[in-house]
Design an enzyme around this catalytic site. Structure first.
Site, PDB file in Angstrom:
ATOM      1  N   HIS A 117      13.035 -12.192 -12.481  1.00 20.95           N
ATOM      2  CA  HIS A 117      13.097 -11.265 -11.343  1.00 20.95           C
ATOM      3  C   HIS A 117      12.909 -12.069 -10.047  1.00 20.95           C
ATOM      4  CE1 HIS A 117      13.158  -7.674  -9.162  1.00 20.95           C
ATOM      5  NE2 HIS A 117      12.047  -7.074  -9.567  1.00 20.95           N
ATOM      6  N   CYS A 158       4.057  -5.862  -8.259  1.00 17.22           N
ATOM      7  CA  CYS A 158       5.435  -5.591  -7.822  1.00 17.22           C
ATOM      8  C   CYS A 158       5.762  -4.105  -7.792  1.00 17.22           C
ATOM      9  CB  CYS A 158       6.433  -6.349  -8.683  1.00 17.22           C
ATOM     10  SG  CYS A 158       6.499  -5.820 -10.415  1.00 17.22           S
TER      11      CYS A 158
END
Length: 308
Positions: free
Chosen positions: A134, A266
């Site tokens: 990511h 996140c």
């Protein structure tokens, strides 16, 4: 043309230029309405395809808004719209999309889909997330740390929990931005050996620590992520909760880090599971700055991909 597929595949100088650009754009927008165009509109007349095989809130909104702020337009496509790899090949999809759009962002499950898309597309491709990495999230995380505490080089980052795709990109960032990382989690959920080795080869201190209390001592940044995925079965969720409960980030744990340590996540978070509300809403937490910086970091990534 530059793809943005993973942090370790992008040169450190380019990564630094992206972050500098992101900070400059954020400062330039200070006080402007959310929908205002940037002073420079590098995507004017450009179309960006946003492909989502996996559900998304932050990735979808931040990329969509970012494209619009830079004067471009978006075409949002879901996995059911595309049916990637079902019928038409990914390679053919990439070739066709390249005739219609100027940039492709894809959020998918299998890393192989991303890599094949990039191999056959004749426009830049951005990794919006795969099951393995990511990178856009971690660019925003590094930006957020440096916004609050200055250069991340030489700092100690502690990851608490599962050695998942976000953890993998943190290891890539350690190698490229030269900070140290300690993984605190159960052996069954260790990060990939390949990525640990990559960061160590770059000269970073990468430690595996089973005791969370020991791991966070001297930490400048503590990071957590969800313990379970929306696709996990109930039995998998129960097993993961049992494995990861000792690695919850609570005030008692965070107090063992440096007095000025930051906390990141996140999002979305499961409050009182991987992290307590006391930490999320506390003075060390920068989770909402982190979420906002997805917008600015990704705008800079898009500019990089288009050579702007």
């Amino acid at each position: 043309m530059n793809h943005f597929l993973d942090i370790y595949k992008t040169e450190p100088a380019a990564l630094r230029a992206i972050l500098d650009d992101a900070m400059a754009m954020k400062k330039a927008r200070a006080g402007q309405p959310r929908g205002a165009l940037d002073a420079q509109t590098p995507l004017e007349g450009h179309m960006v395809a946003l492909i989502f095989e996996k559900p998304s809130t932050r990735t979808r909104v931040s990329f969509d808004v970012g494209v619009r702020q830079m004067g471009g337009e978006t075409m949002v496509l879901s996995g059911s719209d595309m049916q990637l790899g079902h019928g038409e090949t990914i390679a053919d999809t990439a070739r066709v999309l390249s005739r219609y759009v100027d940039l492709i962002m894809i959020r998918t499950f299998d890393e192989a889909v991303l890599l094949e898309m990039a191999e056959y597309a004749t426009v830049p491709v951005i990794n919006g997330l795969t099951d393995r990495t990511h990178p856009c999230q971690i660019m925003a995380d590094v930006m957020t740390y440096e916004e609050h505490r200055g250069p991340i080089k030489g700092k100690k980052v502690v990851w608490c929990g599962d050695g998942n795709n976000v953890c993998a990109s943190f290891l890539h960032a350690a190698a490229q931005f030269q900070f140290d990382l300690t993984f605190a989690g159960p052996a069954q959920l260790d990060p990939e050996d390949e990525f640990v080795g990559l960061a160590r080869k770059a000269g970073c201190s990468i430690l595996i620590e089973r005791d969370a209390d020991k791991a966070v001592q001297g930490a400048d940044l503590v990071v957590a992520d969800t313990w379970v995925s929306m696709h996990d079965s109930q039995s998998t969720k129960e097993r993961r909760h049992n494995q990861l409960r000792p690695y919850q980030v609570n005030k008692q744990l965070l107090d063992r880090a440096n007095s000025d340590a930051l906390f990141m996540h996140c999002l979305p978070a499961h409050r009182e599971e991987e992290v307590t509300s006391e930490v999320m809403d506390g003075p060390s937490s920068v989770i909402f700055d982190e979420a906002e910086n997805r917008l600015h970091a990704q705008k800079a990534i898009m500019r990089y991909c288009l050579g702007r």
